[in-house]
Scaffold this active site. Structure first.
Site, PDB file in Angstrom:
ATOM      1  N   GLU A  23      23.314 -20.923 -18.973  1.00 18.68           N
ATOM      2  CA  GLU A  23      22.220 -20.137 -18.253  1.00 18.68           C
ATOM      3  C   GLU A  23      23.115 -19.146 -17.616  1.00 18.68           C
ATOM      4  O   GLU A  23      22.415 -18.017 -17.648  1.00 18.68           O
ATOM      5  CB  GLU A  23      21.855 -21.401 -17.220  1.00 18.68           C
ATOM      6  CG  GLU A  23      20.911 -22.190 -17.856  1.00 18.68           C
ATOM      7  CD  GLU A  23      20.458 -23.165 -16.801  1.00 18.68           C
ATOM      8  OE1 GLU A  23      19.421 -23.761 -16.841  1.00 18.68           O
ATOM      9  OE2 GLU A  23      21.531 -23.659 -16.074  1.00 18.68           O
ATOM     10  N   ASP A  25       0.878  -1.078  -0.141  1.00 15.87           N
ATOM     11  CA  ASP A  25      -0.145  -0.148  -0.145  1.00 15.87           C
ATOM     12  C   ASP A  25       0.951   1.032   0.121  1.00 15.87           C
ATOM     13  O   ASP A  25       2.046   1.144   0.230  1.00 15.87           O
ATOM     14  CB  ASP A  25      -0.770  -0.321   1.122  1.00 15.87           C
ATOM     15  CG  ASP A  25      -0.145  -0.047   2.553  1.00 15.87           C
ATOM     16  OD1 ASP A  25       0.684   0.743   2.785  1.00 15.87           O
ATOM     17  OD2 ASP A  25      -0.441  -1.308   3.335  1.00 15.87           O
TER      18      ASP A  25
END
Ligand code: GLA
Length: 751
Positions: free
Chosen positions: A616, A536
């Site tokens: 990777e 929030d």
């Protein structure tokens, strides 16, 4: 000047670049709300307030016996109060010393000041200069002695108006605030939808659109904090409003506790929207002379759909909620060990991950849960914020130094507001846990809540955290919070003040955060609450980023980040590339797909890098480089949702740099078919007259283009440029997927 007072008409008009907001005290000092919406002139708009004698809508005594049309039950008002003839949802409810609820607020004056108000002990938006203005309107109820200051902050360039209220008891006896509203917003029309953001653990902030019919639509929280279940934000919009067209009003509560949003359509099809602390879980006693401040709410208006609402909030939150060094500086790309090791680590293991991370361009190592007390699973240790040196194999300082030695900054996890029963802290202070005498408490993840409403508990938590931060080179804290509050009781307050606990709890949390930032101003704090629970605008005042969800599956994240983007900017959304198959869904996705999603967040990694092979690792290195290159556009640019994860096979979103010279179109297929139908989007936010060249980001399939895709006379043709106008009108095709969950990033650059 953004705030105008018209002496003759009695109107006060607030103006921003594209919006107007107006109020007016009428002949019996009721403060009418006369307008909020598209910018207009300073005319008195109270002519459009509808008054008619309607049975059962009563009339104030001072209107005499002849005026049966004037009724608080119908009038649009700036602040409604329960108990004096307005039967709609009310923003305030106050109990007087004699047990009555009657409070009738009347306009008593106003003042305009340069700069933006602040709220003691509460987070609130701020303005470093005087470009913002504050309006304070004082309202009084003579009979009870209640005085209310309505506070309005006007940010003219950003189309944001903020509101809060200060309630003061100037009467002779004690009063109780039973409902504390920050905003009452009345419309003289109906036909709105309310968009709210519901969710659950690992599935946060999913937009849901509900027609506001007669009666009420509401969402809220009584969990003691905002939570994944309902976010403290909402959008009120026309029935036909879309991303780009139609009216919408956005609301974001700058508060992390219990809240309630209500939208009500009344008997004559008017609409009222209220935002308050949730009244089911709140009551605040005011002794004579005492005052209570409600939290702040942010409001914005758009006549061009949701996209503008989002961008207004994004710009505002980035610069006027988020504070400190990390507001303006690129935040570090981090690696967090949680999904990499869970509780199973020691110092050497962490350093080995940091060494790999450093080679790949990652900048910060975060040691998650399990470094303190007795904590090898989630059943014990919370509250004992002392490093477990036996487990780490060294002191915290030594570990921090070793991590720093790899070239990475060092960060650390805390869950300050909770306690394990199996902990030294609980054994020493069982009364610090929130429990009701004579009742067994509700456990959640085997945790109890520490009573943050108590100052001694707040001080203890601050001291422990500050000691740890002083003891080692720590530049980042992940502040977690993994349960909801029940068993509310506080021994240090009398029975008639028990309703204050949850608000005091949140004030306590804010106090500790503020003290930490005062002593460690450069500390980067990332909020977290079982993923993206307490996400929030209140927490963002202290924690510039919040972990968006424990669900790190990039396909799931499309939904979560899409919903979050309606209110909160990309650079507040904690997002990491994790292992595949994903730990939450077992879904397998490529590193590129995981990276494209995480790049529309704060961007970081959360896996054991030691387990990646060399190819990777090269891929991670490339992603880190791409993120750094695109950072300004991705994190600070304007944001456009081009498709929705719900209704389309491919989620496409776009960020455009503020100077419009660069844009990134991100696309992730969440459904793949053989011989896929093309996905078509029109680009947004570009400069019509600029010429752009498009390229696919290296590594997301440039080899595919030459093998499967006709290259000539397409968006990607060598040397070809397109105007912003063409891209916005004729649009583009997203390349078809080469494999399941294919992601693309298309970069457009002005040439
Ligand atoms: C919560 C957080 C996770 C992780 C764990 C540790 O679930 O959301 O990211 O920190 O706690 O216990």
């Amino acid at each position: 000047m953004a705030i105008y007072y018209d002496h003759n008409a009695g109107t006060i008009t607030l103006t921003t670049r594209n919006t107007s907001y107006q109020m007016k005290a009428d002949e019996i000092a009721t403060l009418l709300h006369t307008y909020y919406g598209e910018k207009t002139d300073l005319s008195d708009m109270s002519y459009a307030v509808h008054m008619m004698n309607r049975g059962l809508s009563g009339n104030p005594y001072e209107k005499g016996q002849t005026d049966r049309a004037y009724s608080l039950d119908q009038l649009p008002q700036e602040m409604s109060c329960f108990g004096t003839g307005d039967y709609r949802a009310s923003a305030l409810k106050i109990t007087n010393e004699d047990g009555t609820w009657a409070v009738r607020l009347k306009y008593a004056g106003h003042k305009v000041t340069k700069g933006k108000y602040s709220l003691p002990g509460l987070p609130a938006s701020y303005c470093e200069n005087e470009s913002a203005e504050t309006l304070t309107v004082t309202m009084k109820d003579e009979e009870s002695g209640v005085t209310i200051d309505l506070l309005y902050g006007v940010f003219p360039d950003l189309d944001i108006i903020t509101r809060a209220a200060r309630i003061e008891n100037n009467g002779p006896g004690a009063k109780y605030v039973n409902k504390a509203g920050s905003m009452n917003l009345d419309f003289v029309t109906g036909d709105f939808d309310l968009i709210t953001f519901y969710g659950k653990w690992a599935r946060e902030r999913i937009p849901e659109r509900t027609p506001v019919n007669h009666g009420k639509v509401s969402v809220g929280s009584v969990r003691g904090a905002s939570s994944p279940h309902y976010n403290p934000s909402a959008i009120l919009c026309g029935r036909n409003t879309t991303e780009d067209a139609g009216e919408a009003y956005g609301f974001a509560y700058v508060y992390s506790g219990d809240f309630l949003f209500e939208a009500e359509k009344d008997q004559i099809n008017q609409t009222r929207v209220i935002c308050s602390i949730h009244p089911d879980d709140f009551s605040w006693k005011l002794e004579p002379g005492e005052a209570f401040c409600t939290p702040e709410i942010l409001m914005t208006y758009s006549n061009a759909g949701f996209s503008r609402i989002s961008n207004n909030f994004h710009d505002f939150i980035r610069k006027h909620i988020v504070r400190g060094k990390w507001r303006d500086v690129r935040r570090p790309i981090l690696i967090n060990n949680w999904e990499g090791t869970y509780f199973n680590f020691n110092g050497d293991k962490l350093v080995a991950i940091a060494e790999d991370a450093a080679k790949l361009g990652i900048e910060l190592f975060v040691m998650d849960d399990g470094w303190f007390g007795k904590r090898d699973d989630d059943n014990s240790g919370l509250g004992d914020w002392f490093p477990n040196e036996a487990k780490l194999g060294c002191t915290l300082k030594e570990l921090g130094d070793r991590i720093n030695g790899t070239g990475l900054k060092f960060g650390i996890w805390f869950e300050p507001e909770t306690v394990s029963e199996d902990s030294d802290l609980y054994r020493a202070h069982p009364d610090w846990a929130m429990t009701i005498p004579g009742r067994k408490p509700d456990r959640s993840r085997n945790e109890l809540i520490l009573n943050m409403a108590r100052e001694d508990v707040q001080d203890y938590i601050f001291d422990r955290m500050a000691d740890v931060l002083r003891s080692a080179p720590i530049s980042y804290v992940k502040w977690d919070y993994n349960r909801s509050i029940c068993d509310k009781y506080i021994a240090t307050l009398p029975a008639d003040r028990q309703g204050e606990i949850t608000h005091r709890f949140i004030l306590g949390t804010y106090r500790v955060l503020e003290k930490l930032l005062t002593e460690f101003p450069d500390l980067l704090i990332e909020g977290c609450s079982s993923g993206g629970g307490r996400f929030d605008a209140g927490m963002l005042y202290y924690t510039p980023q919040i972990w968006c969800s424990d669900d790190t599956d990039p396909i799931e994240r499309l939904y979560i980040q899409h919903g979050t983007s309606f209110i909160y900017p990309v650079n507040t959304m904690g997002a990491h590339v994790s292992a595949s198959p994903n730990h939450q869904t077992r879904r397998t996705t490529s590193l590129a797909t995981r990276a494209v999603t995480a790049m529309s967040g704060t961007f970081g990694y959360e896996l054991d890098l030691n387990k990646l092979d060399d190819t990777e690792k090269e891929e991670v290195k490339r992603e880190v480089r791409v993120f750094k290159e695109l950072y300004e556009t991705l994190e600070q640019g304007d944001y456009y949702r081009l498709t929705t994860p719900d209704s389309d096979t491919c989620t496409v979103w776009e960020q455009v740099s503020k100077d419009k010279k660069k844009a990134v179109v991100n696309a992730v297929y969440h459904y793949v078919r053989a011989n896929h139908a093309p996905v078509y989007v029109r680009l947004k936010g570009l400069n019509d007259d600029m010429q752009y060249r498009a390229r696919l980001v290296e590594g997301h399939g440039e080899q595919y283009l030459s093998r499967f895709f006709k290259h000539e006379n397409t968006l990607f043709e060598e040397g070809r440029t397109f105007s912003g106008r063409t891209l916005a009108t004729r649009g583009i095709f997203i390349p078809a997927p080469l494999s399941e969950y294919q992601a693309w990033q298309i970069v457009l650059e002005e040439i």
